[in-house]
Design an enzyme around this catalytic site. Sequence first.
Site, PDB file in Angstrom:
ATOM      1  N   SER A 124       0.829  -1.201   0.000  1.00 49.08           N
ATOM      2  CA  SER A 124       0.000   0.000   0.000  1.00 49.08           C
ATOM      3  C   SER A 124       0.861   1.248   0.000  1.00 49.08           C
ATOM      4  CB  SER A 124      -0.859  -0.025   1.266  1.00 49.08           C
ATOM      5  OG  SER A 124      -1.496   1.212   1.461  1.00 49.08           O
ATOM      6  N   TYR A 149      -2.279  -1.029  10.871  1.00 48.24           N
ATOM      7  CA  TYR A 149      -2.493  -1.602   9.533  1.00 48.24           C
ATOM      8  C   TYR A 149      -1.275  -1.326   8.632  1.00 48.24           C
ATOM      9  CZ  TYR A 149      -3.822  -1.722   4.667  1.00 48.24           C
ATOM     10  OH  TYR A 149      -3.811  -1.953   3.314  1.00 48.24           O
ATOM     11  N   LYS A 153       1.858  -3.793   6.730  1.00 48.15           N
ATOM     12  CA  LYS A 153       2.273  -3.796   5.321  1.00 48.15           C
ATOM     13  C   LYS A 153       3.781  -3.557   5.220  1.00 48.15           C
ATOM     14  CE  LYS A 153      -1.676  -4.557   3.395  1.00 48.15           C
ATOM     15  NZ  LYS A 153      -1.928  -5.904   2.880  1.00 48.15           N
TER      16      LYS A 153
END
Length: 336
Positions: A124, A149, A153
Amino acid sequence: MNILLTGGAGYIGSHTAIELYKAGHSAVVVDNLSNSNPESLRRAGRIVGREIPFVRADVRDREAMDRVFGENRIDAVIHFAGLKAVGESVEKPLEYYENNMNATFVLLEAMRSHGCKNIIFSSSATVYGDPQIIPITEECPKGHCTNPYGQTKSMLEEVLMDVQRADREWNVILLRYFNPIGAHPSGTMGENPNGIPNNLMPYITQTAVGIRKELGVFGNDYDTHDGTGVRDYIHVCDLAAGHVAALKAIERKCGIGIYNLGTGHGYSVLDVVRAFVKVNGVEVPYSIKPRRAGDIATCYCNPAKAKAELGWEAKYGIEEMCRDSWNWQKNNPEGY
Ligand code: NAD
Ligand code: WQD
């Protein structure tokens, strides 16, 4: 190639399944349906004229994953499975770290023991944090992620690269998605968020269809052309096609590859609202609200590396993204 899609019943995975079949590949989907509905795959199957094999399982379940690899010849994995809500990850950090990290560890162990060493990972733009360079190139240093989150990643990118460095037979492609919106042009598939949407486009479409009263625009005092946040929105079908292009690089034995998948164009919140109203001829009432914690002013990429090395570039513009998002929402006001 036969591709395992973890999390393939979700928004991006189900659209990618279509692009894979269109390109002559086949797929097996593993999903625990924690944030999806298998109807997405039934509809994708109708579009490609083939039933898409689906196994309901958790990627953290090693026995289930061994069965999948034992029963199918898997040439490569596209690893979409993960929890993705930024705000929820701040409230439930342990759940996010546990799910996203452990699912990837179990997947990589199962791949290793079954001799499958090709993986594409859904990363991302969030790994850039507040980016030091605009437009963002892959050389831009990773930044501080303000939420669990994003941390998963960023950490998983490191894990995957270490696995490849330890065994050069692996091919690892990290795809850093910018802001996927839009839906399949058929109007039968699209994004199906649970509850109140966190992201801009589903909030716009739910407002236009009357589920939400008005859109809150989070801040109009950023240093951007109209004061609202600027992002690189990319049509989900273009994003899906990026995975097919990445598979070609895997066939060429690319080692490690890191690519931004975006259009290279930045649109503000109000640009998107205006484009949506103009293209679809519907009203989207909105009011200005305070900034949302953790948001940055501007985030768009330079997609030149993906074009040069993968031969991929986005085809759809903001108007098609708005048209297809609305087409999906108005035909399926309740989602799947
Ligand atoms: P999504 O929630 O629609 O799809 C993810 C899928 O993974 C869901 O179907 C969910 O049920 C499944 N899943 C989660 N944990 C699982 C587990 N342990 N075992 C099996 N299945 C599991 O999300 P999406 O928008 O399609 O995103 C796909 C991937 O792309 C995610 O990894 C996400 O973090 C990443 N990504 C998404 C965006 C975005 O804005 N949508 C942007 C950048 C990156
Ligand atoms: C876009 C713009 C908001 C909702 C997130 C994740 C990122 C990636 C993509 C997974 C911002 C504004 C939004 C609303 C608004 N996901 N907005 N009103 O924040 O760029 O990225 O999704 O990896 O990691 O952080 O996307 O769609 O939430 O917001 O004004 O109701 O719209 O402030 O400027 P974001 P978004």
